[in-house]
Design an enzyme around this catalytic site. Structure first.
Site, PDB file in Angstrom:
ATOM      1  N   THR A 250     -15.783  36.676 -32.369  1.00 55.71           N
ATOM      2  CA  THR A 250     -16.598  36.241 -31.237  1.00 55.71           C
ATOM      3  C   THR A 250     -17.785  35.500 -31.848  1.00 55.71           C
ATOM      4  OG1 THR A 250     -17.964  38.239 -31.154  1.00 55.71           O
ATOM      5  CG2 THR A 250     -15.934  38.245 -29.841  1.00 55.71           C
ATOM      6  N   HIS A 251     -18.228  34.437 -31.190  1.00 55.04           N
ATOM      7  CA  HIS A 251     -19.338  33.611 -31.703  1.00 55.04           C
ATOM      8  C   HIS A 251     -19.032  33.069 -33.107  1.00 55.04           C
ATOM      9  CE1 HIS A 251     -21.766  35.170 -28.377  1.00 55.04           C
ATOM     10  NE2 HIS A 251     -21.284  36.368 -28.699  1.00 55.04           N
TER      11      HIS A 251
ATOM     12  N   ASN B 230       0.819  -1.214   0.000  1.00 55.10           N
ATOM     13  CA  ASN B 230       0.000   0.000   0.000  1.00 55.10           C
ATOM     14  C   ASN B 230       0.853   1.264   0.000  1.00 55.10           C
ATOM     15  OD1 ASN B 230      -2.052  -1.833   0.171  1.00 55.10           O
ATOM     16  ND2 ASN B 230      -2.814  -1.165   2.170  1.00 55.10           N
TER      17      ASN B 230
ATOM     18  N   GLN C 201      -6.544   0.148  -7.636  1.00 58.11           N
ATOM     19  CA  GLN C 201      -5.731  -0.436  -8.704  1.00 58.11           C
ATOM     20  C   GLN C 201      -6.054   0.224 -10.037  1.00 58.11           C
ATOM     21  OE1 GLN C 201      -5.026  -4.780  -8.941  1.00 58.11           O
ATOM     22  NE2 GLN C 201      -6.001  -4.697 -10.954  1.00 58.11           N
TER      23      GLN C 201
ATOM     24  N   TYR D  77      -7.124   1.849   2.256  1.00 59.18           N
ATOM     25  CA  TYR D  77      -6.902   1.330   0.908  1.00 59.18           C
ATOM     26  C   TYR D  77      -8.029   0.386   0.502  1.00 59.18           C
ATOM     27  CZ  TYR D  77      -4.891  -0.946  -3.141  1.00 59.18           C
ATOM     28  OH  TYR D  77      -4.693  -1.437  -4.414  1.00 59.18           O
TER      29      TYR D  77
ATOM     30  N   GLU E 166      -7.315  17.076 -35.752  1.00 56.55           N
ATOM     31  CA  GLU E 166      -8.560  16.420 -35.362  1.00 56.55           C
ATOM     32  C   GLU E 166      -8.326  15.420 -34.234  1.00 56.55           C
ATOM     33  OE1 GLU E 166     -10.679  16.757 -39.771  1.00 56.55           O
ATOM     34  OE2 GLU E 166      -9.815  14.847 -39.108  1.00 56.55           O
TER      35      GLU E 166
ATOM     36  N   SER F 230      -7.258  11.512 -48.831  1.00 56.51           N
ATOM     37  CA  SER F 230      -8.510  10.766 -48.770  1.00 56.51           C
ATOM     38  C   SER F 230      -8.347   9.453 -49.513  1.00 56.51           C
ATOM     39  CB  SER F 230      -9.627  11.595 -49.404  1.00 56.51           C
ATOM     40  OG  SER F 230     -10.743  10.787 -49.711  1.00 56.51           O
TER      41      SER F 230
END
Length: 461
Positions: free
Chosen positions: A158-159, A113, A325, A320, A293, A280
């Site tokens: 913005t937005h 532990n 684990q 514990y 991505e 692609s």
């Protein structure tokens, strides 16, 4: 090879159904803690000998054998045995193969532990240091791109709508400062992980005259855990690390998202380097931003690990429990996702080619100067809200006419405020940028100051 009689079997696996054993084994992932485990064992054995708890001769034999085991693991020659559950028992069993019954001293005055808790703190301290190093490399790449584009004007958003002109350098420095906060969080986590649990035993401490201060010095900890129950049950530092990693990756995901958008034909603000884009399977013309991505996906993955760790801990009684684990897979994967993403983003950023002409063409959109026209009227004594309404009506008029603000005459401007003069028609993006000459603003002189300060921070570290 010495007598192996008495070498350990897993104390928790004895008599288990094979399916239960397979379910409880942690070796496939916790083996990466071996360096820390061996370091803890070596420090522990030295302390035991120093305190007269084990014979010096036995301690020296154990230390030599542990060093051999470390080399075997590093060189891929170590015979890992899944029936022993974890890396800790594998190392102890190998020690028995090398030094026989002397290996039994290793478990004196300690438990798995407090050993595991110490291994994990050492691992997290190192991971924090690696994260800071990776962030600094990425910050350097951002800074170099910013320095190269101090004169490039672009639309700020913005937005996801064009808002006001800014310098590209100013925009890139926003990520530099996000990452600077991330460094602060990893350093905070590193400080809180810097606390030695070893010596806490299973949960109550140990009945031997051990020297925990000596252990702390040997392992580079600045302080001792003050409560043995908390020491073996605490995983706050893991939650903190994963939280810091999740937030850092969220920042990287925002940068990745802008790379995806800006590389699209609709924006056209940058070109992706061939080394960091893919094609692609059926469309020959495509150049896909797969690296960016996947950076977004890694951020999502680590955010999930943070949720998993909080859920794992939320209802555990002290001290514990075997649930702990499962703290390692989310921690290890978070470290891997973070460091790999920092590395690949730092490699890709210097190769991005910003299309200055396209950025400046977009920034030249006259509608981005609407706020500047309101400020123009304010400087002539008009309250801002009144100026705002006048310009809003002017913009609506231009849209209804299907024309831009630049295409309107002074007479048309004066329909909405007779305070407009010829100089209102000459406002442009660079003048709007230069006008934001306040600390933290996008004016060139302010951005130059920010670049110098950012460079100073990097040089200091």
């Amino acid at each position: 090879m010495d007598d192996q009689e008495g070498q350990p079997e897993s104390p928790t696996a004895q008599g288990l159904d094979p399916r239960a054993l397979a379910y409880t084994v942690s070796l496939p992932y916790d083996h990466r803690l071996y360096r820390y485990d061996i370091a803890c064992s070596m420090a522990h054995v030295k302390m035991l000998a120093r305190q007269g708890i084990v014979p010096q001769e036995d301690a020296e034999a154990i230390l030599l054998a542990l060093e051999e085991i470390r080399r075997e693991l590093e060189e891929g020659r170590f015979p890992l045995r899944e029936e022993l559950e974890d890396i800790h028992l594998n190392i102890e069993a190998r020690l028995y193969e090398k030094v026989g019954e002397k290996a039994g001293h290793l478990h004196t005055a300690r438990s798995r532990n407090d050993l595991i808790a110490t291994d994990l703190r050492l691992y997290v301290r190192d991971a924090c240091q690696q994260a800071v190093g990776g962030i600094r490399v990425l910050q350097r790449a951002l800074l170099e791109q910013a320095e190269a584009h101090l004169d490039t004007v672009m639309p700020g958003y913005t937005h996801l709508q064009r808002a006001q002109p800014v310098l590209l350098a100013h925009h890139l420095l926003a990520y530099f400062h996000m990452l600077e906060r991330d460094i602060g969080r990893f350093r905070d986590c590193q400080r809180r992980a810097d606390c030695l649990p070893l010596g806490s035993g299973a949960l109550a401490g140990v009945p031997y005259p051990i020297d925990r201060e000596y252990l702390a010095r040997q392992l580079g900890f600045s302080r001792l855990s003050p409560n043995s129950i908390d020491a073996v049950a605490d995983r706050d530092f893991i939650v903190e690390f994963i939280g810091a990693a999740a937030l850092c990756l969220s920042h990287l995901s925002r940068l990745a998202e802008e790379i995806v958008l800006w590389a699209s034909q609709e924006f056209g603000f940058l070109e992706l380097p061939a080394e960091f884009a893919t094609g692609s399977s059926i469309m020959p013309q495509k150049r896909n931003p797969d690296v960016a991505e996947l950076a977004r996906a890694r951020a999502a993955r680590v955010a999930g690990h943070l949720t998993a760790m909080l859920a794992l801990l939320k209802a555990l009684p002290l001290s514990y429990n075997r649930d702990l684990q499962d703290d390692k897979p989310p921690l290890f994967d978070s470290v891997d996702c973070l460091l790999a993403t920092l590395d690949v983003m730092a490699a890709m950023l210097p190769r991005l080619r910003f299309r200055q002409e396209r950025l400046e063409e977009a920034a030249d959109d006259p509608s981005l100067l609407a706020t500047d026209l309101a400020d123009y009227l304010v400087r002539k004594g008009v309250p801002f809200r009144s100026a705002y309404r006048a310009v809003r009506e002017l913009v609506a008029y231009a849209r209804a006419q299907g024309r831009s603000l630049r295409e309107l005459s002074l007479e048309e401007y004066r329909r909405f405020s007779d305070l407009f003069d010829e100089d209102a028609l000459t406002l442009d993006a660079r003048a709007a940028v230069a006008a934001r000459d306040v600390p933290g603003g996008t004016a060139p002189a302010r951005v130059e100051e920010a670049l110098r300060e950012a460079r100073r921070r990097l040089e200091e570290t």
